[in-house]
Design a protein around this motif. Structure first.
Motif, PDB file in Angstrom:
ATOM      1  N   LYS A 265       0.824  -1.223   0.000  1.00 37.00           N
ATOM      2  CA  LYS A 265       0.000   0.000   0.000  1.00 37.00           C
ATOM      3  C   LYS A 265       0.856   1.270   0.000  1.00 37.00           C
ATOM      4  O   LYS A 265       0.328   2.369  -0.155  1.00 37.00           O
TER       5      LYS A 265
ATOM      6  N   GLU B 176       2.144   2.997   2.297  1.00 35.55           N
ATOM      7  CA  GLU B 176       1.698   3.985   3.274  1.00 35.55           C
ATOM      8  C   GLU B 176       2.833   4.600   4.075  1.00 35.55           C
ATOM      9  O   GLU B 176       2.662   5.657   4.675  1.00 35.55           O
ATOM     10  N   ASP B 177       4.004   3.969   4.088  1.00 37.57           N
ATOM     11  CA  ASP B 177       5.116   4.476   4.896  1.00 37.57           C
ATOM     12  C   ASP B 177       6.107   5.314   4.094  1.00 37.57           C
ATOM     13  O   ASP B 177       7.174   5.661   4.589  1.00 37.57           O
TER      14      ASP B 177
ATOM     15  N   GLU C 254       7.262   9.708  -2.191  1.00 32.38           N
ATOM     16  CA  GLU C 254       5.981   9.754  -2.911  1.00 32.38           C
ATOM     17  C   GLU C 254       6.113  10.621  -4.167  1.00 32.38           C
ATOM     18  O   GLU C 254       5.625  10.250  -5.237  1.00 32.38           O
TER      19      GLU C 254
END
Length: 170
Positions: free
Chosen positions: A125, A127-128, A134
């Protein structure tokens, strides 16, 4: 009256065989450089891709070895990177991403095997990821969208939507 000897006049330009040969050679070279070229043939038509949903296990076979096509996923999009086989093929610098989700490795700028999610685990995912990672991943995805065709989506095992030939991602 004695006649004054006249100096010998060099023969005219065309009279020397060497000059005639050099002139003909110059014309031939100019012709070959400036002549009209045949138009290149258009590329062979490529069969249209049908948008396909891939699970990580299904994507794995498109690594350039088991199947000659090379696919890789980034942020859920599956790209056909076969035309870049020198980069993504088995011997290429990004070869470990072939047939896999390359998102984490591209985001972190690491091409190591440990950046890949194991096949028996859910899709990463991400998410970290830091804001910088990103942003790097978004830039990579934009690069791939500009260069390669999106041919599918990466989905979890058992969550494959019903596919209809020729339809794009809904």
């Amino acid at each position: 009256m004695d006649s004054v000897p006249q100096p010998e006049v060099a023969p005219a330009f065309g009279a020397n065989p060497r000059n005639v040969f050099l002139l003909l050679l110059a014309f031939a070279l100019a012709y070959y450089q400036l002549r009209p070229r045949k138009a290149p043939l258009p590329p062979a038509p490529v069969a249209p891709e049908v948008f396909t949903y891939y699970t990580p296990k299904e994507l794995k076979k498109f690594n350039g070895v088991e199947d000659k096509r090379i696919l890789m996923a980034i942020r859920g999009n599956v790209f056909d990177v076969s035309i870049g086989k020198q980069f993504y093929g088995p011997q290429g610098p990004y070869g470990n991403f072939a047939g896999r989700d390359a998102s984490r490795g591209l985001a972190k700028g690491s091409f190591e095997e440990d950046m890949l999610t194991p096949m028996n685990e859910p899709i990463d995912k991400l998410e970290d990821l830091t804001e910088e990672e990103e942003t790097a991943l978004i830039d990579w995805e934009a690069h791939f969208k500009n260069k390669y065709q999106v041919v599918g989506a990466l989905v979890e095992e058992g969550q494959k939507p019903t596919q209809k030939a020729g339809l794009t991602k809904e």
